[in-house]
Design a protein around this motif. Structure first.
Motif, PDB file in Angstrom:
ATOM      1  N   ALA A   1       1.494  12.258  27.460  1.00  0.00           N
ATOM      2  CA  ALA A   1       1.502  10.851  27.857  1.00  0.00           C
ATOM      3  C   ALA A   1       0.683  10.016  26.895  1.00  0.00           C
ATOM      4  O   ALA A   1      -0.363  10.423  26.433  1.00  0.00           O
TER       5      ALA A   1
ATOM      6  N   SER B   1      -0.398   5.677  25.968  1.00  0.00           N
ATOM      7  CA  SER B   1      -0.362   4.286  26.418  1.00  0.00           C
ATOM      8  C   SER B   1       0.127   3.475  25.276  1.00  0.00           C
ATOM      9  O   SER B   1       0.372   2.409  25.183  1.00  0.00           O
TER      10      SER B   1
ATOM     11  N   ILE C   1       4.164   2.737  35.201  1.00  0.00           N
ATOM     12  CA  ILE C   1       3.293   3.882  34.909  1.00  0.00           C
ATOM     13  C   ILE C   1       4.138   5.083  34.509  1.00  0.00           C
ATOM     14  O   ILE C   1       3.825   5.782  33.539  1.00  0.00           O
TER      15      ILE C   1
ATOM     16  N   LYS D   1       5.366   4.291  30.930  1.00  0.00           N
ATOM     17  CA  LYS D   1       4.337   4.201  29.890  1.00  0.00           C
ATOM     18  C   LYS D   1       3.422   5.412  29.825  1.00  0.00           C
ATOM     19  O   LYS D   1       2.973   5.806  28.763  1.00  0.00           O
ATOM     20  N   TRP D   2       3.079   5.982  30.979  1.00  0.00           N
ATOM     21  CA  TRP D   2       2.097   7.066  31.038  1.00  0.00           C
ATOM     22  C   TRP D   2       2.735   8.417  31.317  1.00  0.00           C
ATOM     23  O   TRP D   2       2.061   9.441  31.326  1.00  0.00           O
TER      24      TRP D   2
END
Length: 111
Positions: free
Chosen positions: A109, A111, A91, A94-95
């Motif tokens: 952020a 995805s 997370i 990726k985020w």
């Protein structure tokens, strides 16, 4: 945070599998996730008017959608637990936020 939640889902799933004589091998975790995604899709189709309501009212359909979403979340966490995946690190990569922090994610952020 997620590690504790994964363990709680693992305990519940393990007890369920034992009580029902299920073998949870590597394929089972992926196939159950896929099964639950199908059920979530069915619930979404009912809520969005893309399939028959089958006698369900709006409140019941909303509850079904929440229940199936919970199942998908549980099976994602079970799959991650089974394979030792570090979802918190993923997370963060990726985020672009720390899921264990009490701060809002960065606006950039993706995805």
């Amino acid at each position: 945070m997620l590690t504790d939640l994964m363990q709680r889902f693992e305990t519940a799933s393990s007890l369920y599998a034992e009580a029902n004589g299920l073998t949870r091998d590597d394929d089972w975790f992926m196939l159950k996730l896929q099964e639950e995604m199908g059920e979530l899709t069915q619930a979404w189709n009912r809520v969005s008017g893309r399939s028959r309501a089958k006698g369900r009212d709006a409140q019941t359909m909303a509850r079904d959608l929440a229940d199936e979403t919970a199942d998908v979340l549980g099976h994602i966490l079970l799959l991650a637990h089974r394979h030792g995946l570090d979802l918190e690190a993923a997370i963060a990569r990726k985020w672009l936020f720390d899921p264990s922090a009490n701060t809002a994610p960065n606006a950039s952020a993706t995805s």
